[in-house]
Design an enzyme around this catalytic site. Sequence first.
Site, short mmCIF file in Angstrom:
data_model
loop_
_atom_site.label_atom_id
_atom_site.label_comp_id
_atom_site.label_asym_id
_atom_site.label_seq_id
_atom_site.Cartn_x
_atom_site.Cartn_y
_atom_site.Cartn_z
N CYS A 47 42.34 46.00 39.82
CA CYS A 47 41.14 46.05 40.66
C CYS A 47 39.88 46.07 39.80
O CYS A 47 38.86 45.45 40.13
CB CYS A 47 41.15 47.29 41.56
SG CYS A 47 42.52 47.29 42.72
N CYS A 54 46.85 37.18 47.31
CA CYS A 54 47.16 38.26 46.38
C CYS A 54 46.71 39.60 46.93
O CYS A 54 46.91 40.65 46.32
CB CYS A 54 46.48 38.03 45.03
SG CYS A 54 46.95 36.48 44.27
#
Lengths: 143, 372, 412
Positions: free
Chosen positions: A106, A37
């Site tokens: 994130c 990912c």
Amino acid sequence: MTYSPKLIDHYENPRNIGSLDKNDEGVGTGLVGAPACGDVMKLQIKVGADGLIEDAKFKTFGCGSAIASSSLVTEWVKGKTIDEAETIKNTDIAKHLALPPVKIHCSVLAEDAIKAAIADYRAKSAKKDEPVSEGEQVAVPAK
Amino acid sequence: MSVSVYLDHNATSPPRPAVLDAMVEALRMGGNPSSVHRAGRNARGRIETARRSVATLVGALPAEVVFTSGGTEANNLALTGSGQPRVLVSAVEHDSVLKAVAAAEIVPVDHDGIVDLSALERMLREASEPALVSVMLANNETGVLQPIAEVVRLARTAGALVHCDAVQGTGKVTVDFHGLGVDYLSLSAHKFGGPTGVGALVVRDGAPLRADRRGGGQERYRRAGTENVAGIAGFGVAAEAAAAGLDVAALRDRLEVELRRIAPDAVVHGAAATRLGNTTCISMPGVKAETQVMALDLAGICISAGAACSSGKVGASTVLAAMGVPADEAATAIRVSLGWNTTADDIERLIAAWRDLYVRVAHSDIAHAQAA
Amino acid sequence: MNAFTQIRRNDQPIYLDYQATTPVDPRVLEAMMPYFTHKFGNAHSRSHSYGWEAEEGVEQARAQVAKLIGADEKEIIYTSGATESNNLAIKGVAEFYKDRRNHIVTTVTEHKCVLDTCRHLEQQGFTVTYLPVQKNGLVDLEQLRAAVTDKTVVVSVMAVNNEIGVIQPLAEIGKICREKGAFFHTDAAQAAGKIPLDVEAMNIDLMSISGHKIYGPKGIGALYVRRRPRVRLVALINGGGQERGFRSGTLPTPLCVGLGEAAEICMKEMDAEAKRLTKLRDRMLKGLQAKLPEIYVNGDLDQRIPGNLNISFAYVEGESLMMGIKGLSVSSGSACTSASLEPSYVLRALGVEEEMAHTSLRIGLGRFTTEQEVDTAVDELVRHVTKLREMSPLWEMAQEGIDIKSIEWAAH
């Protein structure tokens, strides 16, 4: 895409890069994300005898926002109890760094990394507490 | 040899100096606007600045502006991209509207070239299928302005969408996208002092648009292809300059008065209608348009015999035919179009040359024989 | 020193993204200028000298473009760029011949605009075969031969890939297409002006060209359409009937002139430039390999244009690397998709693992790249890759001998 000065600062001068001894009883390690990912975060906390997080280190494979998010949380968790550290929310991280919408994941990953490190620490202490053999001293972590 | 007089701005209007400066700068700086690095971001910045300028000029939101390679592409994109099964276009539209969809229904115009509103109303009522109505803001050959607000009112009543080809009107009259209430508006930069190779389709927020070309996600998936950065930058500067308006109506009026004083039988087409202040379409009876064009070219004056885009072929004007102008009269019509750099002296030179021609040819026996 | 280095100010990054776009060559700009200022006429205005001058410029440029690919000038149609050329070529032939043939062959590594066009045609009832590529990025000719049938209207295979720079075997593909009676379209946006192209020798029926990939301006391109045997197309943009009815719209004279000049310069300088760029590219690769272990070049290194490198810097995420190397303008994929976070579909098609695809950079060298720039770029890349590896948990594991694949990663 433009980044905030705070984000750029954490990316260019990341705080607390490195590793703690994962076999140390006071150290909790969180490893989250996946290489496929494009993001992997390793976050470690070291909890002192007083129950406060006295040190935190990270290593991150990921974009600048992922690096900045993990750098920021290592700063934030230091000096907190693990219960306090657990309350850090991804939205706080995203807001502080002014993450662009496409980079919100994130901050989610950074929150997950703290939680994983705390869970690891708790699991270790539970294991350690179980046998509670008398006379065994809790090792004072070396500075 | 004196400097030529250029009076063919409806074909193309020379780029303004500030436009060239912006383009040369953009060409020198380079950068693909989709790249995330600095060169790319610079190019992106130029495009977005231009988008705001173009939006401001026509009273639209920047997000409603889709840059294209010109007016023809914008017209094609609107007519095919709106996805409406029925398309109604006026008889005097530019070929890029007339030929964009094969099954377009033609709405007639009156003797002044104005779209027949009662015919439009009737045609809209004939079928209940969703429709797109396309009527131009101003005609390229005669400068006649269309009653767009009325067209929009009729279309709305019938639940139809409206496209307006504003290629010839923009920069010459005030264009207010939201005020007009149309769903699509086509623009071309080189008709008002911007560069060739760039235009835009303004698309009302919420109006349907199916991209007709596939590729990268440029222009928010509405128009694929690396953007013509320099052209777009030039378009933006031209839009800013055009905001001041084009003040040539007095010169054009003087031209028409003088030409009709020279030749009382000269006919100005669309004279009874509201027209652009820069255009005149005038017939010198008995003298073929090509003859006039050539004679004037020899005198250093550039005008045209009709629309420039018929690939050089001088055919009968479909616009004049639709207005009911007889073919022999239409064959004697020339188009004079003024622009941002036109001077009073240019007009005087045209008047003088036209007078010479009229005296020399129109009154000769040959010309009379030709006309008969 | 060349003119571009004078144009680039010292505080500007070193441009290493020549596959995204190229700067306009100053000589091209110079050729364009008169057509902006005093030869500004509409090339379709046949009634006065402004129109004639413009037309002359447009036609001379058409001949220059034709010469670059060994075509006749009557076979060149101007478009607004390669995206339009690709759309026109594929949709145009498919539409024209749809009653007889309804099958299209292409490859999975084509530019997005070709793939999207094919997908669109699938919705219209066409069948499309998307050929895989080999590990080196090249199409397998036997697979291609097997895929082409008597129902195939067009085979569309790009000449040079925009991300990895590999050159497809055009002459061989052309031969197969000719044998099978299918048209051969090639997207040569990245190839024209960089490698020799000959539509006759390669049996190419349709070829797309872009201005801004060959040091010309943006907003202009060309489509080569063969006349013998004739290829017929349905136009996508209708109107004034310019470009022999294939493509309506006023021609942007300065852009056409720029494309022509750009083509001519490329042709004249091709051999010398290829040698120069090969040297620079080798210098860059050797420089990186000398200081960085575990870096991998994606795509065939021999069957490749000289100005491209696509490198996976293992254990370092590409975007973070791009953010670090501020002095360099490079890309982590094709420009059209570089704002998205998906790893490159081209690299995936080569069989590059997803985690490796995330570590890739595309480095494009070109006409104005200097040896000094290459050396600076190597230094900067080495410095940042080293720094980022030091903070990479994956690099740490690899150093400890842990196999990353053995770890059960939570899908995120």
